[in-house]
Design an enzyme around this catalytic site. Structure first.
Site, PDB file in Angstrom:
ATOM      1  N   HIS A 153     -12.903  11.243  -0.795  1.00 22.18           N
ATOM      2  CA  HIS A 153     -13.068  12.333   0.175  1.00 22.18           C
ATOM      3  C   HIS A 153     -11.985  13.377   0.026  1.00 22.18           C
ATOM      4  O   HIS A 153     -11.635  14.067   0.964  1.00 22.18           O
ATOM      5  CB  HIS A 153     -13.056  11.796   1.599  1.00 22.18           C
ATOM      6  CG  HIS A 153     -14.100  10.762   1.834  1.00 22.18           C
ATOM      7  ND1 HIS A 153     -13.872   9.438   1.610  1.00 22.18           N
ATOM      8  CD2 HIS A 153     -15.380  10.882   2.237  1.00 22.18           C
ATOM      9  CE1 HIS A 153     -14.974   8.767   1.886  1.00 22.18           C
ATOM     10  NE2 HIS A 153     -15.904   9.604   2.259  1.00 22.18           N
TER      11      HIS A 153
ATOM     12  N   GLY B  33     -21.011  10.602   3.706  1.00 19.82           N
ATOM     13  CA  GLY B  33     -20.858  12.041   3.676  1.00 19.82           C
ATOM     14  C   GLY B  33     -21.493  12.619   2.430  1.00 19.82           C
ATOM     15  O   GLY B  33     -21.686  11.922   1.438  1.00 19.82           O
ATOM     16  N   SER B  34     -21.829  13.917   2.455  1.00 22.35           N
ATOM     17  CA  SER B  34     -22.276  14.594   1.244  1.00 22.35           C
ATOM     18  C   SER B  34     -21.051  14.923   0.399  1.00 22.35           C
ATOM     19  O   SER B  34     -19.912  14.765   0.840  1.00 22.35           O
ATOM     20  CB  SER B  34     -23.037  15.867   1.603  1.00 22.35           C
ATOM     21  OG  SER B  34     -24.269  15.537   2.192  1.00 22.35           O
ATOM     22  N   GLY B  35     -21.285  15.375  -0.830  1.00 21.90           N
ATOM     23  CA  GLY B  35     -20.184  15.732  -1.706  1.00 21.90           C
ATOM     24  C   GLY B  35     -19.895  14.660  -2.742  1.00 21.90           C
ATOM     25  O   GLY B  35     -18.986  14.803  -3.551  1.00 21.90           O
ATOM     26  N   HIS B  36     -20.688  13.579  -2.716  1.00 20.71           N
ATOM     27  CA  HIS B  36     -20.506  12.483  -3.673  1.00 20.71           C
ATOM     28  C   HIS B  36     -21.644  12.407  -4.680  1.00 20.71           C
ATOM     29  O   HIS B  36     -21.797  11.402  -5.373  1.00 20.71           O
ATOM     30  CB  HIS B  36     -20.412  11.149  -2.938  1.00 20.71           C
ATOM     31  CG  HIS B  36     -19.402  11.107  -1.848  1.00 20.71           C
ATOM     32  ND1 HIS B  36     -18.084  11.422  -2.064  1.00 20.71           N
ATOM     33  CD2 HIS B  36     -19.524  10.812  -0.523  1.00 20.71           C
ATOM     34  CE1 HIS B  36     -17.427  11.302  -0.909  1.00 20.71           C
ATOM     35  NE2 HIS B  36     -18.276  10.951   0.032  1.00 20.71           N
TER      36      HIS B  36
ATOM     37  N   LYS C 265     -20.076   1.785   3.115  1.00 20.73           N
ATOM     38  CA  LYS C 265     -18.757   1.859   2.476  1.00 20.73           C
ATOM     39  C   LYS C 265     -17.694   1.731   3.566  1.00 20.73           C
ATOM     40  O   LYS C 265     -17.840   2.301   4.649  1.00 20.73           O
ATOM     41  CB  LYS C 265     -18.604   3.188   1.730  1.00 20.73           C
ATOM     42  CG  LYS C 265     -19.651   3.386   0.663  1.00 20.73           C
ATOM     43  CD  LYS C 265     -19.415   4.615  -0.208  1.00 20.73           C
ATOM     44  CE  LYS C 265     -19.432   5.915   0.565  1.00 20.73           C
ATOM     45  NZ  LYS C 265     -20.684   6.100   1.345  1.00 20.73           N
TER      46      LYS C 265
ATOM     47  N   ASP D 230     -18.063   5.620   8.657  1.00 21.63           N
ATOM     48  CA  ASP D 230     -19.318   4.986   8.232  1.00 21.63           C
ATOM     49  C   ASP D 230     -19.544   3.692   8.991  1.00 21.63           C
ATOM     50  O   ASP D 230     -20.660   3.413   9.449  1.00 21.63           O
ATOM     51  CB  ASP D 230     -19.271   4.728   6.719  1.00 21.63           C
ATOM     52  CG  ASP D 230     -19.145   6.005   5.914  1.00 21.63           C
ATOM     53  OD1 ASP D 230     -20.122   6.403   5.259  1.00 21.63           O
ATOM     54  OD2 ASP D 230     -18.060   6.640   5.954  1.00 21.63           O
TER      55      ASP D 230
END
Ligand SMILES: Nc1ncnc2c1ncn2[C@@H]1O[C@H](COP(=O)(O)OP(=O)(O)O)[C@@H](O)[C@H]1O
Ligand SMILES: Nc1ncnc2c1ncn2[C@@H]1O[C@H](COP(=O)(O)OP(=O)(O)O)[C@@H](O)[C@H]1O
Ligand SMILES: [Mg+2]
Ligand SMILES: [Mg+2]
Ligand SMILES: [Mg+2]
Ligand SMILES: [Mg+2]
Lengths: 206, 333, 333, 206
Positions: free
Chosen positions: C219, C54-57, C105, C110
């Site tokens: 998350h 996911g984005s945001g990392h 991960k 995922d």
């Protein structure tokens, strides 16, 4: 004013600035960076550590020690300003075993002179100078009236308090507060407030 | 106050201990006196380049000590200029015989303390030149202010001038390049939230859920004006517009574009701002020849960003690209 | 919600556009499909190493694409695993004939999406090996969970395995080293605040002024337990203790110590935590041979940190030190 | 159930998931990562773009198109799970111009089978499976009683709703919620909720 009186003054300043640290920092929040009380308290706690060794010094060296300690521990704008102020005050008191009213006024004048020499501020710029300048004038006026040292210090303190309050409507043109432009109006200057506290302590001790 | 700290009064020294432990290969740190010095200082025949300022702006300045950037940095208490003693100790530690450059951000406190330090160093017989950064277009440089604040350009200046100092150039030339970098750069910043000074324990100012501050400095001071929250596109325009105008950037010119985070803003948002900036400059046919995106000059946990544009020429580009090896910036080695 | 964004649904694509504009020398980006590929991909005869999530990392994973680390990354929507199509496109783009390693991960999303992507790539005749990271000691690896989450070790694994892949080693060996890195590393994280998913518009969970979450993932999920706010020393102990125990680190061993920020925590606090960690490990006579301090695997604007310890041997140290040149990590070149 | 009925079902799902996006995301906050509603809505908006071209397809290809679209656009755990579910459902309906009650049940069984094959979850693990399994059982029961297709779908939907509510006291052992251990107890599973909504739409359209 003996070196014992002077030391009582300095000790009182340390107490009062510690009690008012949060208040001064709060004043520094809307128009500064929320550290003036922290800075002054840090400086005078370092000064306090030296009180034992200062007992044997004359007034001049006591004041110079304070000035050097503030320069070395406060930082910010107020460190060099108050540091230079106490250094100059110490120089003015050089060689005197006891200060009479005239000597104390000369000492206060040198104190103000130090702030101005370092910071280049004039009255009306919303700084310490706005508390110290009227205080020096009031003390001279008092002397002309031939009042006691205590009465003189009391008037200086009152004049400083008025000067401090008078900074509220001012637009800051020196220091950090000047970055706020119009938004600096309506707030009391933290440095003018610490200057008043320092003079109030004098009136409490002489 | 929610922070990963122990006692507020120990934050600076514990962070310095952490930096030393993590980067012992690059720096040595006097934790007591709060002076960070490049491991191999003094470098013989090289001008020593030092800077300093309040803590809370990490990685600036301590994170920029190392080959190709600063020879030393003196962090003060949080948001409070360091004291002359620190600056003097740093100056002595990095003087390799060619003199020392003091990089000073234009804040009354930094100016006054560095002024006293320079006097003391010169009394020591150390040649010192001081350069003041004042790139913040949010402040009018006039009789009615303490002058423009030194902000984002300081980071770029430390990199470029540090790189040049490695060539062994004399102090006068190093100082001249520093003044040129300052001349070529302008910045402006904004805040979505206040920050919290550990010793104060609560936010420096309060902001409504739908408000932001435009024209902030780097010490959690409120900005020039408080306005309604806006989109990244609008915010970027508010910051870039005055910079482009003040620098009088012309179509066809090349710049280094620096999008900086204030400490509490994540990278994904900084890249959104960079995209907006890239579009704005593209529209004016101003070419971004170099870029820097990330948290480099921060205000503790403040959310927000600043934009710095640096007009590039071959000389500035050359020393920007020169190798650098510090905890906070590294390339070419 | 206070963020430097435009429309929530545009954040990921605009951030990708910003990354491309800022790092066009290193990466090419398919903004539509959301695939970031190393500029010179595919590298003939080199195993392609890809990851995604996911984005945001940020900077993970896209910020780690470049020489010596990842050949490609596929960012999904914020906190949502990417889709098989992206992974397949990335796999095709980086296949230099030696096959492709998928670094996954351990999260159900995922795992399932990479599983489908691997099936599709193999149907394409591309040799694919998948390695799952599961280093989070906050989660018991048992029948009663989806297994340990993959967190901080993923960053170290991508660096080390990417470095090894540059030697032209065959897929089986690259995958073996990846599994070894995962075996050698453990992590644990904590949150001082929640984070806010742009599309959700409000914090994922509420935390009191005097509370914190221990054992969080990346998350914005709440952690294993909610406890009273504690000092940096106590927090570091809460995170490092279980890691040292689970890795069964012995006196005299060497580790890489990684103190990671969750996105909203400034560097000065991370160095305080690093100082605490350095003292704790020192007390156990465990030597920190390498270190990494900063925001590398984040949760949007969450305040907090995670600690990862990696047991080092000569092989892991060698490829950790190997040159790397990506937007988010660079040294040796 | 004709391909027109099926398309009405799919259109209704797109509407309902859009209306409930915030609700599903909210359910995903305490025990997940606050994106389930966003994910499902993103997926079915992509499906909606294909409705025009789907009009001419038979039921099987309509369902397969939905499955492939979800796999390609949803991501997360729910993407592969619902994607595989619709793909399998489509395969079960292969070659049929119209589905009778038995065919619909076979289709629903394949739908559940897809989720289980992909996610390896059993009932009681606090997932979609806990809504879909009782629904399939109820539909078989209903068929045995020889009810109408609509009645059958209604009972399946009601069973799914009960299964969904029954996830509240469960301790999650699959998916993201399982990381919370005991703390996952007391919250309704978002995936079970979207599964119920999907079946409720079926009851509304046949
Ligand atoms: N040029 C100056 N001359 C005199 N006083 C000044 C000047 N600049 C700032 N000050 C005083 O310093 C005070 C701020 O001190 P402090 O907060 O300790 O330092 P800083 O502004 O560096 O944080 C102001 O309130 C003002 O009274
Ligand atoms: N192994 C599994 N089998 C079946 N359903 C699962 C499984 N893992 C997760 N789920 C379902 O997926 C839902 C979460 O979907 P979503 O939030 O979209 O994905 P993510 O968890 O990746 O964010 C959960 O509520 C649960 O019902
Ligand atoms: Mg201040
Ligand atoms: Mg200050
Ligand atoms: Mg998700
Ligand atoms: Mg989710």
């Amino acid at each position: 004013m003996t070196n014992e009186d002077n030391l009582r003054w300095l000790k009182r300043i340390a107490e009062v600035l510690h009690e008012n640290a949060a208040y001064l920092t709060q004043l520094d929040s809307p128009i500064g960076d929320a550290d003036h009380g922290i800075n002054m308290d840090r400086g005078f706690r370092a000064v306090s550590d030296k009180f034992p060794t200062m007992a044997t010094m004359d007034v001049s060296n006591q004041l110079k020690t304070v000035g050097m300690t503030l320069v070395s521990t406060v930082g910010g704008a107020s460190g060099p300003l108050y540091g230079t102020a106490f250094l100059r005050a110490g120089t003015a008191a050089a060689g005197k075993q006891e200060l009479d009213t005239a000597d104390v006024i000369a000492m206060l004048e040198a104190f103000l002179g130090g702030v101005v020499a370092r910071g280049k501020a004039h009255t009306g710029e919303k700084t310490m100078v706005d508390a110290l300048t009227p205080a020096v004038e009031a003390s001279k006026q008092a002397q002309a009236e031939g009042v006691t040292l205590h009465e003189m210090a009391l008037r200086a303190s009152q004049a400083a308090e008025e000067g401090m309050k008078a900074t509220i409507p001012l637009l800051a043109t020196k220091g950090r507060a000047s970055y706020l432009g119009e938004r600096s109006i309506g707030h009391q200057d933290p440095g003018a407030t610490s200057s008043w506290l320092i003079l109030r302590c004098l009136a409490e001790t002489v | 106050m929610k922070k990963l700290i122990n006692k507020p009064e120990d934050v600076v020294k514990e962070a310095l201990a952490g930096m030393l432990a993590a980067h012992a290969d690059l720096i040595s740190v006097d934790i007591e006196q709060q002076v960070i010095v490049r491991k191999d200082a003094p470098v013989k025949g090289k001008v020593g380049v030092i800077s300093g300022g309040g803590s809370g702006h990490e990685p600036m300045h301590g994170g920029f000590v190392g080959f190709g950037m600063l020879d030393a940095a003196c962090p003060g208490a949080v948001f409070t200029s360091p004291v002359p003693d620190q600056m003097l100790a740093a100056t002595r530690a990095v003087n390799g015989g060619a003199g020392v450059l003091h990089i000073v951000k234009n804040y009354t406190g930094d100016i006054l303390n560095f002024e006293m330090a320079a006097e003391l160093a010169q009394a020591d017989g150390i040649e010192v030149e001081s350069v003041v950064t004042n790139d913040d277009v949010a402040v009018q440089d006039s009789l009615y202010t303490a002058g423009r604040r030194g902000v984002g350009v300081t980071v770029l200046l430390e990199k470029i001038v540090g790189g040049f100092s490695e060539t062994g150039a004399p102090l006068a030339q190093v100082a001249a390049l520093a003044r040129k970098v300052n001349e070529h750069g302008r910045s402006m910043g904004m805040a979505l939230t206040s920050c919290t000074v550990p010793a104060a324990g609560k936010p420096t100012f309060e902001l409504g859920e739908d408000e932001m501050e435009i024209g902030i400095g780097i010490h959690g001071e409120p900005g020039r004006r408080r306005v309604k929250l806006a989109s990244a596109a609008e915010i970027t325009e508010m910051l870039a517009g005055p910079i482009v105008e003040d620098l009088d950037l012309k179509s066809g010119e090349q710049v280094l574009a620096f999008v900086n985070g204030m400490g509490g803003t994540p990278l994904i948002e900084l890249y959104v701002v960079y995209d907006m900036l890239n579009r704005i400059l593209g529209g004016k046919n101003i070419a971004i020849a170099r870029s820097l995106v990330g948290n480099y000059i921060t205000s503790l946990d403040m959310a927000g960003c600043s934009i710095t544009l640096l007009r590039l020429d071959d000389e500035l580009t050359k020393y920007w690209d020169a190798p650098v090896h510090t905890p906070g910036m590294r390339w070419g080695m």
